[in-house]
Write a protein that holds these residues in place. Structure first.
Motif, PDB file in Angstrom:
ATOM      1  N   ARG A  73       0.844  -1.195   0.000  1.00 57.98           N
ATOM      2  CA  ARG A  73       0.000   0.000   0.000  1.00 57.98           C
ATOM      3  C   ARG A  73       0.881   1.247   0.000  1.00 57.98           C
ATOM      4  O   ARG A  73       1.687   1.446   0.914  1.00 57.98           O
ATOM      5  N   LEU A  74       0.726   2.071  -1.005  1.00 59.08           N
ATOM      6  CA  LEU A  74       1.491   3.302  -1.094  1.00 59.08           C
ATOM      7  C   LEU A  74       1.050   4.287  -0.017  1.00 59.08           C
ATOM      8  O   LEU A  74      -0.119   4.322   0.375  1.00 59.08           O
ATOM      9  N   SER A  75       1.977   5.092   0.443  1.00 54.54           N
ATOM     10  CA  SER A  75       1.649   6.137   1.405  1.00 54.54           C
ATOM     11  C   SER A  75       0.684   7.146   0.787  1.00 54.54           C
ATOM     12  O   SER A  75       0.793   7.487  -0.400  1.00 54.54           O
ATOM     13  N   SER A  76      -0.249   7.642   1.585  1.00 55.57           N
ATOM     14  CA  SER A  76      -1.178   8.662   1.091  1.00 55.57           C
ATOM     15  C   SER A  76      -0.550  10.053   1.104  1.00 55.57           C
ATOM     16  O   SER A  76      -1.150  11.007   0.613  1.00 55.57           O
ATOM     17  N   GLY A  77       0.671  10.162   1.664  1.00 55.94           N
ATOM     18  CA  GLY A  77       1.318  11.473   1.760  1.00 55.94           C
ATOM     19  C   GLY A  77       2.539  11.627   0.880  1.00 55.94           C
ATOM     20  O   GLY A  77       3.454  12.395   1.217  1.00 55.94           O
ATOM     21  N   LEU A  78       2.575  10.927  -0.241  1.00 52.65           N
ATOM     22  CA  LEU A  78       3.750  10.996  -1.115  1.00 52.65           C
ATOM     23  C   LEU A  78       3.992  12.394  -1.671  1.00 52.65           C
ATOM     24  O   LEU A  78       5.134  12.807  -1.865  1.00 52.65           O
ATOM     25  N   ILE A  79       2.905  13.117  -1.938  1.00 54.79           N
ATOM     26  CA  ILE A  79       2.995  14.476  -2.486  1.00 54.79           C
ATOM     27  C   ILE A  79       2.479  15.447  -1.430  1.00 54.79           C
ATOM     28  O   ILE A  79       1.276  15.700  -1.344  1.00 54.79           O
ATOM     29  N   PRO A  80       3.342  16.001  -0.599  1.00 53.04           N
ATOM     30  CA  PRO A  80       2.874  16.865   0.484  1.00 53.04           C
ATOM     31  C   PRO A  80       2.122  18.098  -0.015  1.00 53.04           C
ATOM     32  O   PRO A  80       2.449  18.669  -1.060  1.00 53.04           O
ATOM     33  N   LEU A  81       1.100  18.473   0.740  1.00 51.06           N
ATOM     34  CA  LEU A  81       0.296  19.681   0.483  1.00 51.06           C
ATOM     35  C   LEU A  81      -0.326  19.696  -0.909  1.00 51.06           C
ATOM     36  O   LEU A  81      -0.584  20.756  -1.469  1.00 51.06           O
ATOM     37  N   ALA A  82      -0.591  18.507  -1.439  1.00 54.54           N
ATOM     38  CA  ALA A  82      -1.125  18.427  -2.808  1.00 54.54           C
ATOM     39  C   ALA A  82      -2.447  19.159  -2.961  1.00 54.54           C
ATOM     40  O   ALA A  82      -2.731  19.723  -4.013  1.00 54.54           O
ATOM     41  N   GLY A  83      -3.272  19.178  -1.923  1.00 56.87           N
ATOM     42  CA  GLY A  83      -4.561  19.842  -2.037  1.00 56.87           C
ATOM     43  C   GLY A  83      -4.639  21.175  -1.331  1.00 56.87           C
ATOM     44  O   GLY A  83      -5.716  21.783  -1.257  1.00 56.87           O
ATOM     45  N   CYS A  84      -3.499  21.632  -0.815  1.00 57.29           N
ATOM     46  CA  CYS A  84      -3.505  22.852   0.001  1.00 57.29           C
ATOM     47  C   CYS A  84      -2.859  24.053  -0.678  1.00 57.29           C
ATOM     48  O   CYS A  84      -3.031  25.185  -0.215  1.00 57.29           O
ATOM     49  N   VAL A  85      -2.097  23.816  -1.724  1.00 58.16           N
ATOM     50  CA  VAL A  85      -1.347  24.894  -2.387  1.00 58.16           C
ATOM     51  C   VAL A  85      -1.757  24.948  -3.854  1.00 58.16           C
ATOM     52  O   VAL A  85      -1.303  24.129  -4.666  1.00 58.16           O
ATOM     53  N   SER A 115      -2.002  -0.535  -3.784  1.00 63.67           N
ATOM     54  CA  SER A 115      -3.252   0.130  -3.452  1.00 63.67           C
ATOM     55  C   SER A 115      -2.923   1.426  -2.731  1.00 63.67           C
ATOM     56  O   SER A 115      -1.767   1.688  -2.383  1.00 63.67           O
ATOM     57  N   MET A 116      -3.951   2.235  -2.498  1.00 65.61           N
ATOM     58  CA  MET A 116      -3.816   3.444  -1.688  1.00 65.61           C
ATOM     59  C   MET A 116      -5.014   3.531  -0.756  1.00 65.61           C
ATOM     60  O   MET A 116      -6.082   2.983  -1.045  1.00 65.61           O
ATOM     61  N   HIS A 117      -4.813   4.232   0.358  1.00 67.22           N
ATOM     62  CA  HIS A 117      -5.857   4.368   1.383  1.00 67.22           C
ATOM     63  C   HIS A 117      -5.846   5.825   1.845  1.00 67.22           C
ATOM     64  O   HIS A 117      -5.069   6.187   2.732  1.00 67.22           O
ATOM     65  N   PRO A 118      -6.684   6.689   1.235  1.00 65.60           N
ATOM     66  CA  PRO A 118      -6.740   8.091   1.680  1.00 65.60           C
ATOM     67  C   PRO A 118      -6.918   8.193   3.184  1.00 65.60           C
ATOM     68  O   PRO A 118      -7.534   7.321   3.812  1.00 65.60           O
ATOM     69  N   ASP A 119      -6.373   9.258   3.770  1.00 62.37           N
ATOM     70  CA  ASP A 119      -6.318   9.361   5.225  1.00 62.37           C
ATOM     71  C   ASP A 119      -7.673   9.667   5.860  1.00 62.37           C
ATOM     72  O   ASP A 119      -8.711   9.701   5.195  1.00 62.37           O
ATOM     73  N   GLN A 120      -7.644   9.891   7.173  1.00 60.93           N
ATOM     74  CA  GLN A 120      -8.867  10.039   7.957  1.00 60.93           C
ATOM     75  C   GLN A 120      -9.657  11.295   7.632  1.00 60.93           C
ATOM     76  O   GLN A 120     -10.801  11.440   8.072  1.00 60.93           O
ATOM     77  N   PHE A 121      -9.069  12.212   6.868  1.00 63.88           N
ATOM     78  CA  PHE A 121      -9.787  13.429   6.502  1.00 63.88           C
ATOM     79  C   PHE A 121     -10.746  13.215   5.330  1.00 63.88           C
ATOM     80  O   PHE A 121     -11.499  14.116   4.975  1.00 63.88           O
ATOM     81  N   CYS A 122     -10.692  12.029   4.742  1.00 59.36           N
ATOM     82  CA  CYS A 122     -11.618  11.692   3.652  1.00 59.36           C
ATOM     83  C   CYS A 122     -12.866  11.071   4.259  1.00 59.36           C
ATOM     84  O   CYS A 122     -12.898   9.890   4.580  1.00 59.36           O
ATOM     85  N   VAL A 123     -13.903  11.899   4.450  1.00 59.89           N
ATOM     86  CA  VAL A 123     -15.163  11.461   5.065  1.00 59.89           C
ATOM     87  C   VAL A 123     -16.280  11.783   4.078  1.00 59.89           C
ATOM     88  O   VAL A 123     -16.923  12.836   4.149  1.00 59.89           O
ATOM     89  N   LEU A 124     -16.500  10.876   3.154  1.00 58.90           N
ATOM     90  CA  LEU A 124     -17.403  11.140   2.035  1.00 58.90           C
ATOM     91  C   LEU A 124     -18.854  11.311   2.471  1.00 58.90           C
ATOM     92  O   LEU A 124     -19.632  11.972   1.781  1.00 58.90           O
ATOM     93  N   ASN A 125     -19.223  10.739   3.607  1.00 57.23           N
ATOM     94  CA  ASN A 125     -20.622  10.810   4.036  1.00 57.23           C
ATOM     95  C   ASN A 125     -20.868  11.873   5.105  1.00 57.23           C
ATOM     96  O   ASN A 125     -21.885  11.840   5.799  1.00 57.23           O
ATOM     97  N   SER A 126     -19.932  12.803   5.252  1.00 57.45           N
ATOM     98  CA  SER A 126     -20.104  13.853   6.261  1.00 57.45           C
ATOM     99  C   SER A 126     -21.389  14.639   6.012  1.00 57.45           C
ATOM    100  O   SER A 126     -21.840  14.791   4.870  1.00 57.45           O
ATOM    101  N   VAL A 132     -17.353  17.255   2.739  1.00 59.07           N
ATOM    102  CA  VAL A 132     -17.601  16.442   1.540  1.00 59.07           C
ATOM    103  C   VAL A 132     -16.782  16.981   0.369  1.00 59.07           C
ATOM    104  O   VAL A 132     -16.143  16.219  -0.365  1.00 59.07           O
ATOM    105  N   LYS A 133     -16.780  18.304   0.221  1.00 60.04           N
ATOM    106  CA  LYS A 133     -16.003  18.924  -0.859  1.00 60.04           C
ATOM    107  C   LYS A 133     -14.516  18.591  -0.716  1.00 60.04           C
ATOM    108  O   LYS A 133     -13.842  18.234  -1.695  1.00 60.04           O
ATOM    109  N   GLY A 134     -14.011  18.690   0.518  1.00 58.05           N
ATOM    110  CA  GLY A 134     -12.609  18.356   0.758  1.00 58.05           C
ATOM    111  C   GLY A 134     -12.319  16.887   0.522  1.00 58.05           C
ATOM    112  O   GLY A 134     -11.261  16.526   0.008  1.00 58.05           O
ATOM    113  N   SER A 135     -13.271  16.020   0.876  1.00 57.88           N
ATOM    114  CA  SER A 135     -13.097  14.574   0.678  1.00 57.88           C
ATOM    115  C   SER A 135     -13.038  14.234  -0.803  1.00 57.88           C
ATOM    116  O   SER A 135     -12.231  13.390  -1.225  1.00 57.88           O
TER     117      SER A 135
END
Length: 301
Positions: A73-85, A115-126, A132-135
């Motif tokens: 399983r690949l790390s979900s943080g390979l590309i730091p700040l990918a969605g923040c900058v 495989s990959m496993h997005p981190d705990q901030f991915c909450v699609l059913n929030s 939801v937008k961030g997920s």
């Protein structure tokens, strides 16, 4: 006394390789650190960290192939700040693209399952629109990277139980249907240790037509019925002919301890192997990562 088990079940681990020491780890960067850098250094530093992380991913995958480890399983943080900058268009960087192509080639030639496993901030059913937008943004990032490295599986949880299970599942289905078709094709859903048990997720996966990843430890922590053997054929069917996988670890202090132990007890591994009957692969989620897999492999030659 050493026991011997002959098995066709593939074994794997997630993210960090303890065997490779510094070449088996990953670096990251916080928003605070990014903002503290001089403007002309920010993207350069992000780029350097990302290339190093992808290089280490190559090293780990090659090591897995050399050591008969067939899942990673690949790390979900390979590309730091990918969605923040917003200005960080990492996918256009030549060196990052080249490293991704190298990973894809190694995966294809080595026949290893990633495989990959997005981190705990991915909450699609929030129940919060901004979450939801961030997920969705998290899933879009993982999908872009997945396509570049040849990954076809994104494992996620159903998420929050806010409002009760029925309402929470309705929100998940609604938001799942908002996803791009390419993301939907990669999604696999895993039972969790607090809210959605194996039967909940199996029903959801059958409804959506997506694979279910059974987490055996989560089932031990969260179940209404202890009926896994009766569910395995249905779980296998959700994979539609593809090789399914389960997640496995021990609780740190007892079977229902949600904290993961360093290693898997061999008796528990053997019980899981008997449950999956060589029809599933096993992703081991022990704290000692690849060392835990190597320990089990010494019994499975």
């Amino acid at each position: 006394m050493k026991m011997r088990v002959d098995t066709m079940t593939g074994l794997g681990f997630a993210c960090i390789s303890k065997s490779l020491k510094e070449n088996g780890r990953f670096r990251t960067m916080s928003v605070k650190t990014y903002n503290s850098l001089k403007p002309d250094e920010r993207i350069r530093r992000l780029r350097s960290i990302s290339v190093d992380n992808l290089y280490n991913t190559c090293r780990i995958i090659l090591w897995c192939i050399e050591n008969s480890i067939s899942l990673y399983r690949l790390s979900s943080g390979l590309i730091p700040l990918a969605g923040c900058v917003p200005e960080w268009k990492w996918w256009e960087d030549r060196d990052i693209r080249n490293m991704c192509e190298k990973i894809k080639k190694i995966v294809d030639e080595g026949k290893i399952r990633i495989s990959m496993h997005p981190d705990q901030f991915c909450v699609l059913n929030s129940d919060k629109a901004e979450v939801v937008k961030g997920s969705i943004a998290i899933l879009e990032h993982h999908n872009r990277l997945s396509n570049m490295v040849g990954n076809r599986i994104l494992v996620i949880h159903a998420g929050s139980g806010t409002g009760g299970k029925s309402k929470a599942i309705e929100r998940f289905i609604k938001n799942f249907n908002m996803l791009d078709e390419d993301i939907k094709k990669k999604i696999a859903i895993e039972n969790d240790d607090k809210v959605f048990n194996a039967e909940d997720i199996l029903h959801l996966c059958e409804h959506l037509g997506v694979p279910m990843v059974l987490d055996i430890h989560h089932h031990n922590c969260n179940h209404e019925k202890d009926n896994l053997p009766q569910l395995m054929d249905r779980i296998k069917s959700t994979w539609k002919g593809k090789r399914p996988k389960v997640h496995l670890c021990n609780g740190k202090t007892c079977p229902t301890d949600r904290h993961h132990a360093d290693y898997i007890d061999f008796g528990d591994y053997r019980q899981a192997a008997e449950l999956v009957k060589d029809e599933f692969d096993i992703m081991m989620e022990c704290k000692e990562k690849d060392l835990a897999v190597l320990k089990i492999l010494t019994y499975c030659i």
